[in-house]
Design a protein around this motif. Structure first.
Motif: not given
Length: 373
Positions: A122-124, A150-153, A104-107
């Motif tokens: 960061p993991e979010v 919600w699963t990273n990867g 996700v682009d935080w900006e």
């Protein structure tokens, strides 16, 4: 990218039970041209006609009514949902990266959340998607967080997370694809996503006197399994009595009378329409016959629909229609393998039980013998 819904899903772990702007029409491309871009997706001609869209029968949700008359022109529809092998060819040809594979682009995100929102960990913001993670015991069915994580990867190549793969699942429907991913594939294939009206019309298979396209019996009745649903006690005891726990190959069960596979169960199918719980009420209120509807022009209902199975996670959130139910549908919880069942979810979010199929506006076949019945 409309990333706000993805961030909210990550922050609060919310998934609507899965799950318009007029769809881009596919010009004069022939059905064979569409098939050449996606070789295994043989197309079936769906003759136009008029039908009663929606339902107020027992088990129907408030967002399915009122029933109203709708007409659709003839169109071609892929015989089955896009498979992992087909989606892999698209990725190989274009280098496309799905939304679940992007951080996700935080900006960009900061423009869509309250000014004082702190930057998430960061993991979010890391790439990922929603994965079905069943408990090992009975749980209340009013909290989806008990079986979705919600699963990273997690992405289309790794549907259950980074340690999973597509080995042996080449002919299963692709999942963990967002509406935006599905739309990109459809454009590459010279096709488009079906409207909700087209999808529901095709799902009936020309039969309107039965509850499901195969008849009136439940999928688990008398040991007969016409489609891939959740057998056992949802969400903790999947017996796989129908032969599968999770997705199944796209032609594992009989097609409907139009020759279409998986028009109920296996995976939800993305449609082109924006989702509103009151769409059918708006269509039914029109004085003229509703012809080739493409959905509302905004995803905010004029009035709340009590009992909406897909309430927005945030006010005004954009959602798209999904149809058909999935391998997680069970009569005790979610009987969404009925043609009129509908849900809505964020167009930039993938999950492990949502896929899609494509349609084309190519000319009709030269002879009725080409129609699959």
């Amino acid at each position: 990218m409309d990333a706000a819904p993805r961030l909210l899903v990550r922050l609060i772990g919310l998934l609507l039970c899965l799950p318009g702007i007029a769809p881009a029409r596919a010009g004069a491309a022939s059905a064979s041209a569409v098939t050449s871009a996606s070789p295994a997706s043989a197309m079936r001609w769906i003759p136009g006609g008029t039908f009663i869209m929606g339902s107020e029968a027992a088990g129907a949700m408030p967002n399915e009514g009122p029933p109203h008359q709708v007409s659709v022109d003839g169109f071609w529809m892929a015989a089955h949902p896009v498979t992992n092998a087909e989606f892999a060819r698209f990725v190989a040809a274009t280098g496309y990266v799905t939304e679940a594979e992007r951080a996700v682009d935080w900006e960009e995100m900061k423009k869509q959340v309250p000014p004082d929102t702190p930057r998430p960990a960061p993991e979010v913001l890391a790439p990922g998607a929603l994965v079905f993670t069943p408990p090992d015991h009975p749980v209340p069915l009013d909290d989806l967080n008990r079986w979705w994580t919600w699963t990273n990867g997690a992405d289309w190549r790794h549907p259950e997370g980074p340690t999973s793969s597509l080995d042996g699942r080449e002919n299963h429907p692709v999942v963990q694809v967002s509406w935006n991913d599905a739309n990109a594939y459809a454009q590459w294939a010279g096709a488009r996503l079906p409207t909700e009206a087209e999808w529901e019309y095709a799902a009936h298979g020309g039969r309107y006197d039965t509850r499901y396209y195969w008849g009136d019996t439940l999928p688990q009745s008398d040991g007969k399994y016409p489609t891939n649903t959740y057998t056992g006690r949802f969400p903790y005891d999947d017996t796989a009595a129908d032969g599968f726990a999770g997705t199944s190959p796209v032609e594992a069960f009989p097609p409907n009378d139009y020759g279409l596979y998986d028009m109920a169960g296996n995976v939800w199918n993305w449609c082109s329409d924006l989702y509103r719980a009151d769409t059918f009420a708006l269509q039914a209120g029109q004085p003229e016959l509703c012809s080739n509807p493409v959905g509302p022009d905004m995803s905010i209902p004029e009035f709340p629909v009590i009992g909406d199975p897909s309430p927005p996670s945030v006010p005004g959130a954009v959602r798209r229609v999904t149809k058909g139910g999935s391998f997680l549908c069970n009569a005790d919880y979610c009987e969404s393998y009925r043609p009129s069942a509908r849900r809505g979810t964020s167009p930039d979010t993938g999950s492990g039980h949502v896929g899609f199929r494509i349609v084309s506006d190519a000319p009709p076949p030269p002879a009725a013998s080409m129609m699959v019945r």
